[in-house]
Structure formats: structure tokens, C-alpha cells
Design a protein around this motif. Structure first.
Motif, PDB file in Angstrom:
ATOM      1  N   PRO A  29     -52.170  -4.893 -54.560  1.00  0.00           N
ATOM      2  CA  PRO A  29     -53.572  -4.784 -54.964  1.00  0.00           C
ATOM      3  C   PRO A  29     -54.546  -4.961 -53.805  1.00  0.00           C
ATOM      4  O   PRO A  29     -55.670  -4.495 -53.873  1.00  0.00           O
ATOM      5  CB  PRO A  29     -53.726  -5.892 -56.004  1.00  0.00           C
ATOM      6  N   ASP A  30     -54.127  -5.608 -52.739  1.00  0.00           N
ATOM      7  CA  ASP A  30     -55.019  -5.809 -51.603  1.00  0.00           C
ATOM      8  C   ASP A  30     -54.459  -5.252 -50.312  1.00  0.00           C
ATOM      9  O   ASP A  30     -55.186  -5.054 -49.355  1.00  0.00           O
ATOM     10  CB  ASP A  30     -55.312  -7.303 -51.409  1.00  0.00           C
ATOM     11  N   GLY A  31     -53.172  -5.014 -50.268  1.00  0.00           N
ATOM     12  CA  GLY A  31     -52.556  -4.576 -49.033  1.00  0.00           C
ATOM     13  C   GLY A  31     -52.576  -3.080 -48.868  1.00  0.00           C
ATOM     14  O   GLY A  31     -52.820  -2.329 -49.799  1.00  0.00           O
ATOM     15  N   PRO A  32     -52.342  -2.596 -47.642  1.00  0.00           N
ATOM     16  CA  PRO A  32     -52.351  -1.166 -47.384  1.00  0.00           C
ATOM     17  C   PRO A  32     -51.122  -0.493 -47.942  1.00  0.00           C
ATOM     18  O   PRO A  32     -50.071  -1.096 -48.106  1.00  0.00           O
ATOM     19  CB  PRO A  32     -52.357  -1.096 -45.852  1.00  0.00           C
ATOM     20  N   GLY A 338     -64.830  -9.870 -54.139  1.00  0.00           N
ATOM     21  CA  GLY A 338     -64.524 -11.205 -54.629  1.00  0.00           C
ATOM     22  C   GLY A 338     -64.506 -11.269 -56.134  1.00  0.00           C
ATOM     23  O   GLY A 338     -63.676 -11.973 -56.729  1.00  0.00           O
ATOM     24  N   VAL A 339     -65.414 -10.544 -56.784  1.00  0.00           N
ATOM     25  CA  VAL A 339     -65.431 -10.507 -58.245  1.00  0.00           C
ATOM     26  C   VAL A 339     -64.133  -9.918 -58.766  1.00  0.00           C
ATOM     27  O   VAL A 339     -63.568 -10.413 -59.749  1.00  0.00           O
ATOM     28  CB  VAL A 339     -66.640  -9.698 -58.741  1.00  0.00           C
ATOM     29  N   ARG A 340     -63.670  -8.871 -58.118  1.00  0.00           N
ATOM     30  CA  ARG A 340     -62.410  -8.244 -58.543  1.00  0.00           C
ATOM     31  C   ARG A 340     -61.247  -9.238 -58.480  1.00  0.00           C
ATOM     32  O   ARG A 340     -60.404  -9.292 -59.373  1.00  0.00           O
ATOM     33  CB  ARG A 340     -62.125  -7.040 -57.654  1.00  0.00           C
ATOM     34  N   GLN A 341     -61.213 -10.040 -57.432  1.00  0.00           N
ATOM     35  CA  GLN A 341     -60.141 -11.024 -57.313  1.00  0.00           C
ATOM     36  C   GLN A 341     -60.258 -12.090 -58.404  1.00  0.00           C
ATOM     37  O   GLN A 341     -59.253 -12.513 -58.988  1.00  0.00           O
ATOM     38  CB  GLN A 341     -60.175 -11.670 -55.929  1.00  0.00           C
ATOM     39  N   TRP A 348     -57.586  -9.753 -65.635  1.00  0.00           N
ATOM     40  CA  TRP A 348     -58.142  -8.406 -65.768  1.00  0.00           C
ATOM     41  C   TRP A 348     -57.964  -7.618 -64.476  1.00  0.00           C
ATOM     42  O   TRP A 348     -58.264  -8.120 -63.392  1.00  0.00           O
ATOM     43  CB  TRP A 348     -59.625  -8.476 -66.120  1.00  0.00           C
ATOM     44  N   ALA A 349     -57.508  -6.388 -64.599  1.00  0.00           N
ATOM     45  CA  ALA A 349     -57.348  -5.504 -63.444  1.00  0.00           C
ATOM     46  C   ALA A 349     -58.373  -4.387 -63.497  1.00  0.00           C
ATOM     47  O   ALA A 349     -58.478  -3.671 -64.502  1.00  0.00           O
ATOM     48  CB  ALA A 349     -55.945  -4.899 -63.429  1.00  0.00           C
ATOM     49  N   VAL A 350     -59.166  -4.252 -62.430  1.00  0.00           N
ATOM     50  CA  VAL A 350     -60.083  -3.124 -62.274  1.00  0.00           C
ATOM     51  C   VAL A 350     -59.772  -2.457 -60.940  1.00  0.00           C
ATOM     52  O   VAL A 350     -59.067  -3.010 -60.093  1.00  0.00           O
ATOM     53  CB  VAL A 350     -61.561  -3.568 -62.334  1.00  0.00           C
ATOM     54  N   ARG A 351     -60.306  -1.270 -60.747  1.00  0.00           N
ATOM     55  CA  ARG A 351     -59.986  -0.466 -59.565  1.00  0.00           C
ATOM     56  C   ARG A 351     -60.970  -0.737 -58.445  1.00  0.00           C
ATOM     57  O   ARG A 351     -62.179  -0.608 -58.626  1.00  0.00           O
ATOM     58  CB  ARG A 351     -59.997   1.027 -59.957  1.00  0.00           C
ATOM     59  N   ARG A 352     -60.475  -1.107 -57.276  1.00  0.00           N
ATOM     60  CA  ARG A 352     -61.328  -1.312 -56.119  1.00  0.00           C
ATOM     61  C   ARG A 352     -61.918   0.023 -55.682  1.00  0.00           C
ATOM     62  O   ARG A 352     -61.320   1.089 -55.846  1.00  0.00           O
ATOM     63  CB  ARG A 352     -60.544  -1.947 -54.981  1.00  0.00           C
ATOM     64  N   GLY A 353     -63.117  -0.010 -55.099  1.00  0.00           N
ATOM     65  CA  GLY A 353     -63.785   1.225 -54.707  1.00  0.00           C
ATOM     66  C   GLY A 353     -63.692   1.551 -53.237  1.00  0.00           C
ATOM     67  O   GLY A 353     -63.991   2.684 -52.839  1.00  0.00           O
ATOM     68  N   LEU A 364     -66.720  -0.864 -57.880  1.00  0.00           N
ATOM     69  CA  LEU A 364     -65.558  -1.029 -58.741  1.00  0.00           C
ATOM     70  C   LEU A 364     -65.538   0.102 -59.757  1.00  0.00           C
ATOM     71  O   LEU A 364     -66.588   0.551 -60.221  1.00  0.00           O
ATOM     72  CB  LEU A 364     -65.585  -2.362 -59.494  1.00  0.00           C
ATOM     73  N   ARG A 365     -64.344   0.549 -60.122  1.00  0.00           N
ATOM     74  CA  ARG A 365     -64.198   1.515 -61.212  1.00  0.00           C
ATOM     75  C   ARG A 365     -63.557   0.810 -62.391  1.00  0.00           C
ATOM     76  O   ARG A 365     -62.565   0.091 -62.232  1.00  0.00           O
ATOM     77  CB  ARG A 365     -63.327   2.690 -60.776  1.00  0.00           C
TER      78      ARG A 365
END
Length: 387
Positions: A29-32, A338-341, A348-353, A364-365
Motif C-alpha cells: 500500500p505504500d511501497g513501490p 496521513g488521513v489515508r493511513q 478502511w482502504a481508499v486509493r492513493r492519488g 484520494l479516490r
């Protein structure tokens, strides 16, 4: 309206990316992810499925998860008894062609819409100035770069609601890729604006993977779709059956366009690229009953989307981009990373932009879900923003 053209980044000695024969390693979720980005640019290989995980409510992937109707499940199940024979795409191609009012030779079935982008990139080796309109789904650009194409980006302006101005696309671009409705912005561009991009000597690729999620009052079919247009030179429409019918794992999509152009793409496609169960799904989803059901689902989705937009717009600091028209909305929120984390920590999972060219860490999507899910999500997000 404002948009600007981004030239291709400087090249490296090694290729930017490769098309893998096996499963692509998934980024965390955060890594490349694997090296599919332009040098120094966003990770084009990051997708919503990398955001989800055990115990998380999935608002990151734009795939509907309702139970599969019998008219779709039964043909897919029956196809499992035919796996000893090689796939025959002709009945499915004829069914898809009939749905869109085209002859069968103007349909190319693919293993998902993503394969279509790869075929375009591999077959159109003579393209001199490919341009991708962003923000949009990253696979078109990733496929072009993997095939060795330099790519220029037309970046649409959030201040204009990410609306397309056809004049911003360079006149000498001979390959243009644009989404409609566009992922991740959820913007539905007018068909006339897209048609204005078509011209002799140019291949215009319109990604309509989410077209079946759109609805408009007084419009019987899919608003602003070019799927039935046969008069536009060089037009290729990319379609997917993944979203509404929850078939991401089956891999089925198709291309619509001029027969000679599709023949060039088919020559770059492996034999029997689409499985027998996927072909059965394509046939079933092209039926009049399926199209009617799809329209009803799109209308219900529109109401659920309006509810999501209302709830999000009431939260401090949250701005919904443009006029959403698809199965997701794009929001701008300072400190969104930070909100996404913190949302993940709350389940809850949302899509990073920030992996979409033209966006950044404050985007965020969020996928449209039923109203009860939306209400719970909005409450959790409100608590995070108030903390």
C-alpha cells in the motif's frame, strides 16, 4: 480552461519497464511496485488492489461486488465443461458487435482492457508523437513506455474540474489516449469534445472501461459513449466487463474500431488469448437483457454516488473534484496521505492519488458503495479529521 503539455522525461540506458509473462509482483500500500514509472515520476504500476487487505473495507477498487446473476453465472459454469477444446471467439465477437451496431471484424476480444493497451503499444510502432491525457488510468502510458515509446502528457487542470479542451492536444500527435469517464477523476467528457480529436493519420484511443457505470436523465444508453461511432477516422474504443459485473479475475474486455486497424492489433495478440469462460461471459453480457440490467445498475449507482458526494462535501477540508459520473469520486484533502493511513488503521482502504500523473499526495479516490457503507465511512473520516 488550462492544461499543459509535459515532454517525455529524459531516457535512461536501460528500458523503463518490461511486460511480464507471469503475474506482476504487487506493490504494498505504500511501497513501490515494479519499475514501470517514467524516471523520477509516479509509480504507474500501482493500482487499487494494492491498497486492500484482510479486514479492510474496500473503497479502493472500483469493481462491483454484488452476487453474479444466473444469466451470467450459468454460461461461465457451463464453459468449464468445454475446456478441452481451444477457445472459439466468433460467437462472442458477433454478440459484442451486435450490441454496438458494428460488423464482427470491428471487434477484437482481449484478456481485459489492459491487454488492449499492450496490443496498441506493440502494434503501433510507427507512432511518432504519442500523447496521453492525464490524470487517467496509468496502464496506457505504462504499456507505451514498455514498448519503447516516448510519451508526452497533457495534464488537465483541477481548477477546471479536469475537463478536456481538445485544443490542448498537439495537432501533430499521431496517437492520443484519453479516458471517458476518466479514472481517477470520474469526469465524463462530452462526446463532441472527444470526436474533435479524431483526424486522418491519428489513432485516437478512448478508454471506456467505465462507460457502463454512467447514466443521465433522459438518456437510454451510455451518455457520451463513442462505442457505436463508425465515422471517426482512427478511433479505437477500449471496453471492459470488469466493473459492473465483477469479472476482474476472469480478464475479459474488447476493442472497437476500424477493421484494418484491429487486424494490425490482432496480429500482435497471442493465439487463444481469451479463455472459453471469458468468451461465455462476453456473450452473456452483450445480450439485451444484460444491457437493460446494466442500465438499471448505473441508475442506482448514480443515486448512491450523489449520496457519497453529499456526505464528503459536508466534511471540513474535503473537496470533491468536478462532477463525478462513474463508480468512484476523486477528493482533494490537505494531508490526505496521513488521513489515508489513519483510515487503514480504522479498517478502511481508499486509493492513493499520488501515483496518477497530474495529481499528488493530497488526493484520494473513493469507490461508490451502498449508502449504509458510505454513512459509516463518512463518520469515520469525520472523526479522523476532527482528531
Amino acid at each position: 480552461m488550462r492544461a499543459h503539455l509535459v515532454p517525455p522525461p529524459p531516457t535512461r540506458d536501460e528500458p523503463d519497464a518490461t511486460v511480464e509473462a507471469g503475474p506482476r509482483p504487487g506493490p504494498g500500500p505504500d511501497g513501490p511496485g515494479p519499475d514501470r514509472a517514467a524516471p523520477g515520476g509516479p509509480d504507474l504500476g500501482h493500482h487499487g488492489d494494492a491498497e486492500v487487505g484482510d479486514g479492510l473495507v474496500d473503497l479502493a477498487v472500483n469493481v462491483r461486488r454484488a452476487p453474479m446473476p444466473d444469466w451470467l453465472a450459468d454460461p461461465i459454469t457451463a464453459a468449464l465443461g468445454e475446456l478441452a477444446a481451444y477457445p472459439d471467439p466468433r460467437p462472442a465477437r458477433a454478440a459484442v458487435a451486435a450490441r454496438h451496431g458494428r460488423p464482427p471484424e470491428e471487434v477484437l476480444l482481449t484478456a481485459g482492457a489492459a491487454e488492449g493497451f499492450v496490443l496498441l503499444a506493440r502494434a503501433l510502432t510507427g507512432a511518432r508523437r504519442p500523447v496521453v491525457v492525464h490524470p487517467q488510468f496509468t496502464e496506457p502510458e505504462a504499456a507505451l513506455r514498455a514498448a519503447g515509446h516516448p510519451v508526452e502528457r497533457v495534464l488537465l487542470d483541477p481548477a477546471d474540474g479536469f475537463r478536456l479542451d481538445p485544443a490542448r492536444v498537439p495537432a501533430d500527435a499521431d496517437l492520443v489516449m484519453v479516458g471517458n469517464p476518466t479514472n481517477p477523476t470520474s469526469v465524463l467528457h462530452p462526446a463532441a469534445d472527444l470526436a474533435a480529436l479524431a483526424r486522418p493519420g491519428r489513432v485516437l484511443v478512448v478508454d471506456e472501461a467505465f462507460a457502463d457505470t454512467t447514466a443521465a436523465p433522459g438518456v437510454d444508453g451510455e451518455p457520451e459513449s463513442l462505442a457505436a461511432r463508425r465515422d471517426l477516422p482512427g478511433l479505437v474504443v477500449v471496453r471492459s466487463l470488469t466493473k459492473t459485473w465483477g469479472l476482474a479475475g476472469l480478464r475479459i474486455g474488447y476493442l472497437l474500431g476500424e477493421a484494418p486497424l484491429l487486424a494490425r492489433l490482432a496480429a500482435a495478440q497471442p493465439l487463444w488469448a481469451v479463455s472459453t469462460p471469458a468468451l461465455a461471459a462476453a456473450t452473456a453480457c452483450a445480450s439485451p437483457a444484460a444491457v437493460a440490467a446494466e442500465r438499471a445498475i448505473a441508475a442506482e449507482l448514480a443515486a448512491d454516488r450523489d449520496h457519497l458526494v453529499t456526505r464528503l462535501s459536508a466534511l471540513p477540508g474535503v473537496r470533491v473534484a468536478g462532477r463525478p459520473a462513474s463508480a468512484f469520486v476523486l477528493v482533494h484533502l490537505p494531508g490526505a496521505a496521513g488521513v489515508r493511513q489513519r483510515l487503514r488503521e480504522r479498517g478502511w482502504a481508499v486509493r492513493r492519488g499520488d501515483t496518477f500523473p497530474g495529481l499528488g499526495a493530497d488526493w484520494l479516490r473513493v469507490a461508490v458503495r451502498d449508502r449504509a457503507t458510505t454513512d459509516t465511512f463518512a463518520q469515520v473520516l469525520a472523526e479522523i479529521l476532527e482528531a
